[in-house]
Motif scaffolding. Sequence first.
Motif, PDB file in Angstrom:
ATOM      1  N   PHE A  65       0.850  -1.189   0.000  1.00  0.00           N
ATOM      2  CA  PHE A  65       0.000   0.000   0.000  1.00  0.00           C
ATOM      3  C   PHE A  65       0.886   1.239   0.000  1.00  0.00           C
ATOM      4  O   PHE A  65       1.878   1.302   0.746  1.00  0.00           O
ATOM      5  CB  PHE A  65      -0.903  -0.024   1.242  1.00  0.00           C
ATOM      6  CG  PHE A  65      -1.668   1.246   1.476  1.00  0.00           C
ATOM      7  CD1 PHE A  65      -2.623   1.665   0.568  1.00  0.00           C
ATOM      8  CD2 PHE A  65      -1.445   2.014   2.599  1.00  0.00           C
ATOM      9  CE1 PHE A  65      -3.342   2.832   0.784  1.00  0.00           C
ATOM     10  CE2 PHE A  65      -2.151   3.166   2.827  1.00  0.00           C
ATOM     11  CZ  PHE A  65      -3.104   3.580   1.913  1.00  0.00           C
ATOM     12  N   ALA A 108       1.785   4.123   1.366  1.00  0.00           N
ATOM     13  CA  ALA A 108       1.466   4.759   2.644  1.00  0.00           C
ATOM     14  C   ALA A 108       1.498   6.272   2.556  1.00  0.00           C
ATOM     15  O   ALA A 108       0.801   6.959   3.323  1.00  0.00           O
ATOM     16  CB  ALA A 108       2.450   4.278   3.712  1.00  0.00           C
ATOM     17  N   GLU A 140      -1.916   7.850   2.117  1.00  0.00           N
ATOM     18  CA  GLU A 140      -2.920   7.350   3.054  1.00  0.00           C
ATOM     19  C   GLU A 140      -4.000   8.385   3.342  1.00  0.00           C
ATOM     20  O   GLU A 140      -5.167   8.044   3.551  1.00  0.00           O
ATOM     21  CB  GLU A 140      -2.238   6.932   4.354  1.00  0.00           C
ATOM     22  CG  GLU A 140      -3.161   6.259   5.357  1.00  0.00           C
ATOM     23  CD  GLU A 140      -2.412   5.720   6.549  1.00  0.00           C
ATOM     24  OE1 GLU A 140      -3.053   5.061   7.390  1.00  0.00           O
ATOM     25  OE2 GLU A 140      -1.197   5.954   6.647  1.00  0.00           O
ATOM     26  N   CYS A 172      -6.939   8.164   1.074  1.00  0.00           N
ATOM     27  CA  CYS A 172      -7.741   6.940   1.156  1.00  0.00           C
ATOM     28  C   CYS A 172      -9.016   7.170   1.974  1.00  0.00           C
ATOM     29  O   CYS A 172     -10.036   6.539   1.732  1.00  0.00           O
ATOM     30  CB  CYS A 172      -6.901   5.816   1.775  1.00  0.00           C
ATOM     31  SG  CYS A 172      -7.590   4.180   1.544  1.00  0.00           S
ATOM     32  N   CYS A 216     -11.042  -2.339  -0.296  1.00  0.00           N
ATOM     33  CA  CYS A 216     -10.009  -3.378  -0.364  1.00  0.00           C
ATOM     34  C   CYS A 216     -10.242  -4.449   0.690  1.00  0.00           C
ATOM     35  O   CYS A 216     -10.130  -5.643   0.419  1.00  0.00           O
ATOM     36  CB  CYS A 216      -8.619  -2.764  -0.222  1.00  0.00           C
ATOM     37  SG  CYS A 216      -8.376  -1.808   1.294  1.00  0.00           S
ATOM     38  N   ASP A 232      -6.932  -6.039   6.100  1.00  0.00           N
ATOM     39  CA  ASP A 232      -6.848  -4.643   5.677  1.00  0.00           C
ATOM     40  C   ASP A 232      -5.411  -4.385   5.239  1.00  0.00           C
ATOM     41  O   ASP A 232      -4.513  -4.295   6.081  1.00  0.00           O
ATOM     42  CB  ASP A 232      -7.227  -3.712   6.827  1.00  0.00           C
ATOM     43  CG  ASP A 232      -7.358  -2.260   6.372  1.00  0.00           C
ATOM     44  OD1 ASP A 232      -6.881  -1.943   5.263  1.00  0.00           O
ATOM     45  OD2 ASP A 232      -7.920  -1.445   7.126  1.00  0.00           O
ATOM     46  N   ARG A 284      -3.922  -1.866   4.387  1.00  0.00           N
ATOM     47  CA  ARG A 284      -3.410  -0.520   4.624  1.00  0.00           C
ATOM     48  C   ARG A 284      -2.857  -0.353   6.029  1.00  0.00           C
ATOM     49  O   ARG A 284      -2.484   0.757   6.427  1.00  0.00           O
ATOM     50  CB  ARG A 284      -4.529   0.495   4.412  1.00  0.00           C
ATOM     51  CG  ARG A 284      -5.216   0.386   3.057  1.00  0.00           C
ATOM     52  CD  ARG A 284      -6.532   1.124   3.061  1.00  0.00           C
ATOM     53  NE  ARG A 284      -7.443   0.569   4.061  1.00  0.00           N
ATOM     54  CZ  ARG A 284      -8.620   1.098   4.363  1.00  0.00           C
ATOM     55  NH1 ARG A 284      -9.028   2.189   3.754  1.00  0.00           N
ATOM     56  NH2 ARG A 284      -9.396   0.517   5.271  1.00  0.00           N
ATOM     57  N   CYS A 291      -9.531  -1.586  -5.322  1.00  0.00           N
ATOM     58  CA  CYS A 291      -8.978  -0.238  -5.193  1.00  0.00           C
ATOM     59  C   CYS A 291      -8.920   0.455  -6.551  1.00  0.00           C
ATOM     60  O   CYS A 291      -9.252   1.639  -6.676  1.00  0.00           O
ATOM     61  CB  CYS A 291      -7.585  -0.326  -4.569  1.00  0.00           C
ATOM     62  SG  CYS A 291      -6.888   1.277  -4.086  1.00  0.00           S
ATOM     63  N   PHE A 302      -4.238   2.598  -4.871  1.00  0.00           N
ATOM     64  CA  PHE A 302      -3.181   2.737  -3.872  1.00  0.00           C
ATOM     65  C   PHE A 302      -2.449   1.422  -3.599  1.00  0.00           C
ATOM     66  O   PHE A 302      -1.447   1.409  -2.903  1.00  0.00           O
ATOM     67  CB  PHE A 302      -3.762   3.249  -2.543  1.00  0.00           C
ATOM     68  CG  PHE A 302      -4.344   4.629  -2.635  1.00  0.00           C
ATOM     69  CD1 PHE A 302      -4.047   5.460  -3.699  1.00  0.00           C
ATOM     70  CD2 PHE A 302      -5.187   5.090  -1.642  1.00  0.00           C
ATOM     71  CE1 PHE A 302      -4.580   6.734  -3.782  1.00  0.00           C
ATOM     72  CE2 PHE A 302      -5.738   6.367  -1.710  1.00  0.00           C
ATOM     73  CZ  PHE A 302      -5.428   7.185  -2.785  1.00  0.00           C
ATOM     74  N   LEU A 303      -2.993   0.313  -4.116  1.00  0.00           N
ATOM     75  CA  LEU A 303      -2.410  -0.994  -3.853  1.00  0.00           C
ATOM     76  C   LEU A 303      -1.757  -1.542  -5.114  1.00  0.00           C
ATOM     77  O   LEU A 303      -2.228  -1.284  -6.227  1.00  0.00           O
ATOM     78  CB  LEU A 303      -3.486  -1.965  -3.360  1.00  0.00           C
ATOM     79  CG  LEU A 303      -4.149  -1.610  -2.028  1.00  0.00           C
ATOM     80  CD1 LEU A 303      -5.361  -2.494  -1.795  1.00  0.00           C
ATOM     81  CD2 LEU A 303      -3.165  -1.761  -0.881  1.00  0.00           C
TER      82      LEU A 303
END
Length: 304
Positions: A221, A223, A226, A229, A235, A244, A246, A269, A281-282
Amino acid sequence: MKRSNNPFKYRYHVFRGKWVQPMFWALCFLGPALNLFRVDMLHQKLIWAGRTLPFEFNTLFWLPVGFYGAVIVIGIISFIWGRLFCGWACPHNTLTEWTQPLRAMVGLAEKPRWMKLILRDRPAFKQIFWGLSPLLGILLTTALSLLLSFYVMPPSWVLSQYASGHPHIALVFGNGLFVLIGLFLLYAGTDFCRTCCPYGLAQSVSAYQQDSPWRPLEIQFEADRETDCKTCTACQTACPVDIDPRDTGFLKVGQFDGCFNCGECIDACKYIHSFRAKPGFLFFKNPGFKPKPTPPVSQPPTAN
């Protein structure tokens, strides 16, 4: 694994669910019935790709060689791609994913939408589901135990034994034992993968040690994004094992964490952020050695 709630699947991971899992399942459990591979203990012979081979050292020698060869191949896969085998090809995980409604009927998994609608309109179906789930589970595991017995006995002989009404006691005992084991695995679901699976435990000890310089394929992820997000949980909702990704900026993948590199969270995502024309983000982080930390540069003391 539970069936993903991911509303949109990208082509790469559709390949996983539509082709890889069914083909590997068919190879493992339908191979003996189709004479692709089985050991006929009744007539003392081997069957390989439709060919009959005698029970001799030159042929029996390849049984342990093939077994340990498969173990080595899976070990290499886990070292490079992590638990990719679990999410993409493991027969138990595939069965767990396909039979999620059976566990949902008895409260061991999240209920799919169609089941929630039925229970909302007809609450009395809750008791029906409680009785239907073990019945379907026994029928399924009995069928699978018969398929497994085809590995060591001719399918025609196994079926004729039960058709006669007086099957051999060893056959009944073996099938009954496999039914009990199958029911345990069926209702344990991913809890077995997280805590008891020998492959998963060995993989988490070897490939994902925190102090190891080598890291296999894993989902990470970003970060530093973040704050963008916010409160989205797409996700985690799409994750088959409720992880999770994240939590810490990189996904925990060791013992009891259970990530199978299936990529469902990446798809979810990407789908959510596609509405804002932004990347997800992933992402899959390629395997490789971790960069060595750069030692801090000491500053010379300043004069007062």
